[in-house]
Design a protein around this motif. Structure first.
Motif, PDB file in Angstrom:
ATOM      1  N   PRO A 139       0.829  -1.207   0.000  1.00 59.43           N
ATOM      2  CA  PRO A 139       0.000   0.000   0.000  1.00 59.43           C
ATOM      3  C   PRO A 139       0.863   1.257   0.000  1.00 59.43           C
ATOM      4  CG  PRO A 139      -0.089  -1.089   2.138  1.00 59.43           C
ATOM      5  CD  PRO A 139       0.730  -1.966   1.245  1.00 59.43           C
ATOM      6  N   SER A 140       0.341   2.327  -0.577  1.00 63.74           N
ATOM      7  CA  SER A 140       1.122   3.566  -0.656  1.00 63.74           C
ATOM      8  C   SER A 140       1.156   4.314   0.674  1.00 63.74           C
ATOM      9  CB  SER A 140       0.574   4.468  -1.754  1.00 63.74           C
ATOM     10  OG  SER A 140      -0.783   4.745  -1.510  1.00 63.74           O
ATOM     11  N   ASP A 141       0.110   4.231   1.481  1.00 65.37           N
ATOM     12  CA  ASP A 141       0.072   4.857   2.802  1.00 65.37           C
ATOM     13  C   ASP A 141      -0.418   3.830   3.817  1.00 65.37           C
ATOM     14  OD1 ASP A 141       0.850   7.530   2.137  1.00 65.37           O
ATOM     15  OD2 ASP A 141      -1.119   7.820   1.236  1.00 65.37           O
ATOM     16  N   MET A 142       0.166   3.856   4.990  1.00 65.74           N
ATOM     17  CA  MET A 142      -0.207   2.900   6.034  1.00 65.74           C
ATOM     18  C   MET A 142      -0.462   3.653   7.337  1.00 65.74           C
ATOM     19  SD  MET A 142       2.477  -0.139   5.199  1.00 65.74           S
ATOM     20  CE  MET A 142       1.507  -1.491   5.801  1.00 65.74           C
ATOM     21  N   VAL A 143      -1.366   3.102   8.175  1.00 60.64           N
ATOM     22  CA  VAL A 143      -1.704   3.702   9.463  1.00 60.64           C
ATOM     23  C   VAL A 143      -1.322   2.713  10.563  1.00 60.64           C
ATOM     24  CG1 VAL A 143      -3.554   4.618  10.908  1.00 60.64           C
ATOM     25  CG2 VAL A 143      -3.613   4.988   8.439  1.00 60.64           C
ATOM     26  N   PHE A 144      -0.588   3.219  11.553  1.00 62.13           N
ATOM     27  CA  PHE A 144      -0.143   2.412  12.679  1.00 62.13           C
ATOM     28  C   PHE A 144      -0.480   3.125  13.978  1.00 62.13           C
ATOM     29  CE2 PHE A 144       2.592   1.229   9.168  1.00 62.13           C
ATOM     30  CZ  PHE A 144       2.642  -0.154   9.264  1.00 62.13           C
ATOM     31  N   GLY A 198       3.994   2.697  19.101  1.00 61.33           N
ATOM     32  CA  GLY A 198       4.445   1.478  19.766  1.00 61.33           C
ATOM     33  C   GLY A 198       4.516   0.285  18.826  1.00 61.33           C
ATOM     34  N   ASP A 199       3.903   0.394  17.641  1.00 64.78           N
ATOM     35  CA  ASP A 199       3.971  -0.690  16.658  1.00 64.78           C
ATOM     36  C   ASP A 199       5.379  -0.797  16.085  1.00 64.78           C
ATOM     37  OD1 ASP A 199       1.313  -1.307  16.950  1.00 64.78           O
ATOM     38  OD2 ASP A 199       0.660  -0.407  15.056  1.00 64.78           O
ATOM     39  N   ILE A 200       5.659  -1.948  15.525  1.00 67.83           N
ATOM     40  CA  ILE A 200       6.930  -2.173  14.835  1.00 67.83           C
ATOM     41  C   ILE A 200       6.615  -2.622  13.420  1.00 67.83           C
ATOM     42  CG2 ILE A 200       9.026  -3.566  14.746  1.00 67.83           C
ATOM     43  CD1 ILE A 200       8.897  -3.725  17.800  1.00 67.83           C
ATOM     44  N   LEU A 201       7.133  -1.890  12.442  1.00 61.69           N
ATOM     45  CA  LEU A 201       6.965  -2.225  11.035  1.00 61.69           C
ATOM     46  C   LEU A 201       8.143  -3.092  10.613  1.00 61.69           C
ATOM     47  CD1 LEU A 201       5.669  -1.927   8.216  1.00 61.69           C
ATOM     48  CD2 LEU A 201       6.969   0.188   7.967  1.00 61.69           C
ATOM     49  N   THR A 202       7.856  -4.303  10.149  1.00 65.74           N
ATOM     50  CA  THR A 202       8.896  -5.207   9.671  1.00 65.74           C
ATOM     51  C   THR A 202       8.764  -5.338   8.162  1.00 65.74           C
ATOM     52  OG1 THR A 202       8.857  -6.415  11.752  1.00 65.74           O
ATOM     53  CG2 THR A 202       9.889  -7.513   9.879  1.00 65.74           C
ATOM     54  N   ILE A 203       9.859  -5.095   7.468  1.00 67.50           N
ATOM     55  CA  ILE A 203       9.884  -5.166   6.008  1.00 67.50           C
ATOM     56  C   ILE A 203      10.658  -6.418   5.616  1.00 67.50           C
ATOM     57  CG2 ILE A 203      10.626  -4.034   3.881  1.00 67.50           C
ATOM     58  CD1 ILE A 203      10.408  -1.905   6.878  1.00 67.50           C
ATOM     59  N   HIS A 204      10.010  -7.295   4.857  1.00 67.74           N
ATOM     60  CA  HIS A 204      10.648  -8.503   4.329  1.00 67.74           C
ATOM     61  C   HIS A 204      10.942  -8.249   2.859  1.00 67.74           C
ATOM     62  CE1 HIS A 204       9.598 -10.783   7.926  1.00 67.74           C
ATOM     63  NE2 HIS A 204       8.385 -10.258   7.840  1.00 67.74           N
ATOM     64  N   ALA A 246      10.870   0.791  14.450  1.00 68.89           N
ATOM     65  CA  ALA A 246      10.027   1.057  15.616  1.00 68.89           C
ATOM     66  C   ALA A 246       9.295   2.377  15.401  1.00 68.89           C
ATOM     67  CB  ALA A 246      10.869   1.119  16.881  1.00 68.89           C
ATOM     68  N   LEU A 247       7.987   2.351  15.594  1.00 72.14           N
ATOM     69  CA  LEU A 247       7.149   3.541  15.396  1.00 72.14           C
ATOM     70  C   LEU A 247       6.682   4.023  16.768  1.00 72.14           C
ATOM     71  CD1 LEU A 247       5.147   2.056  12.405  1.00 72.14           C
ATOM     72  CD2 LEU A 247       7.086   3.615  12.298  1.00 72.14           C
ATOM     73  N   ASP A 248       7.536   4.802  17.422  1.00 71.29           N
ATOM     74  CA  ASP A 248       7.267   5.218  18.794  1.00 71.29           C
ATOM     75  C   ASP A 248       6.519   6.535  18.907  1.00 71.29           C
ATOM     76  OD1 ASP A 248       8.558   2.959  19.804  1.00 71.29           O
ATOM     77  OD2 ASP A 248      10.515   3.939  19.674  1.00 71.29           O
ATOM     78  N   ASP A 249       6.678   7.431  17.938  1.00 75.81           N
ATOM     79  CA  ASP A 249       6.078   8.759  18.016  1.00 75.81           C
ATOM     80  C   ASP A 249       4.833   8.839  17.148  1.00 75.81           C
ATOM     81  OD1 ASP A 249       8.180   9.631  19.648  1.00 75.81           O
ATOM     82  OD2 ASP A 249       9.409  10.075  17.893  1.00 75.81           O
ATOM     83  N   GLY A 277       4.468   6.844   2.738  1.00 73.56           N
ATOM     84  CA  GLY A 277       3.821   7.551   3.842  1.00 73.56           C
ATOM     85  C   GLY A 277       3.356   6.612   4.926  1.00 73.56           C
ATOM     86  N   ILE A 278       3.649   6.987   6.160  1.00 76.36           N
ATOM     87  CA  ILE A 278       3.217   6.219   7.327  1.00 76.36           C
ATOM     88  C   ILE A 278       2.572   7.185   8.310  1.00 76.36           C
ATOM     89  CG2 ILE A 278       3.957   4.826   9.287  1.00 76.36           C
ATOM     90  CD1 ILE A 278       6.269   3.820   7.608  1.00 76.36           C
ATOM     91  N   ASP A 279       1.364   6.859   8.738  1.00 70.85           N
ATOM     92  CA  ASP A 279       0.644   7.664   9.715  1.00 70.85           C
ATOM     93  C   ASP A 279       0.630   6.898  11.029  1.00 70.85           C
ATOM     94  OD1 ASP A 279      -0.955   9.474  11.043  1.00 70.85           O
ATOM     95  OD2 ASP A 279      -2.786   8.970   9.957  1.00 70.85           O
ATOM     96  N   VAL A 280       1.280   7.434  12.047  1.00 68.50           N
ATOM     97  CA  VAL A 280       1.318   6.802  13.368  1.00 68.50           C
ATOM     98  C   VAL A 280       0.405   7.607  14.282  1.00 68.50           C
ATOM     99  CG1 VAL A 280       2.773   6.064  15.282  1.00 68.50           C
ATOM    100  CG2 VAL A 280       3.682   6.056  12.953  1.00 68.50           C
ATOM    101  N   GLN A 281      -0.605   6.932  14.836  1.00 70.76           N
ATOM    102  CA  GLN A 281      -1.598   7.598  15.673  1.00 70.76           C
ATOM    103  C   GLN A 281      -1.439   7.195  17.130  1.00 70.76           C
ATOM    104  OE1 GLN A 281      -5.341   6.493  13.895  1.00 70.76           O
ATOM    105  NE2 GLN A 281      -5.025   7.814  12.138  1.00 70.76           N
ATOM    106  N   GLU A 282      -2.011   8.024  18.013  1.00 71.81           N
ATOM    107  CA  GLU A 282      -2.006   7.725  19.445  1.00 71.81           C
ATOM    108  C   GLU A 282      -2.861   6.481  19.702  1.00 71.81           C
ATOM    109  OE1 GLU A 282      -0.528   9.070  22.100  1.00 71.81           O
ATOM    110  OE2 GLU A 282       0.502  10.598  20.930  1.00 71.81           O
TER     111      GLU A 282
END
Length: 121
Positions: free
Chosen positions: A17-22, A25-31, A54-57, A74-79
């Protein structure tokens, strides 16, 4: 596999996907299953290996990447949702719903005057 070829042809990679929402505290792993090395931000992912981010912020990120034709990922990290957020959601929806149901009940079961019968002796 074949992502580098698709990107070189300007094709959108369907499996990514072109944009992702996390959530923070999530961890994005790319294989990387391609035959060439790929890059996501500061991560270099050699062919046939994996890397984690690590997507901490909580914020919106735009990483330079080699597996999108636009060269931007693009990655959107939400509270995360907290108990206070849940209570707020219930209150914001529950109070108007309660008022609406109370008004609807007056239409279905209208209030009628109850008259007392007086006994004449």
């Amino acid at each position: 596999a074949g992502t580098a070829d698709q990107v070189a042809n300007g094709s959108k990679v369907q499996s990514i996907p072109s944009d992702m929402v996390f959530v923070a505290g999530d961890i994005l792993t790319i294989h990387n299953q391609d035959y060439v090395d790929h890059k996501l931000g500061s991560l270099l992912i050699p062919a046939g290996s994996s890397a984690s981010l690590a997507l901490d912020d909580a914020q919106k990120f735009a990483y330079q990447c080699s597996f999108q034709p636009s060269k931007v990922f693009g990655i959107d990290v939400q509270e995360p949702v907290t108990s206070a957020t849940r209570v707020y959601g219930v209150m914001i929806a529950g109070i108007p719903l309660g008022v609406m149901l109370a008004m609807y009940s007056l239409i279905v079961w209208p209030i009628t005057k109850i008259e007392k019968a007086t006994e004449n002796d």
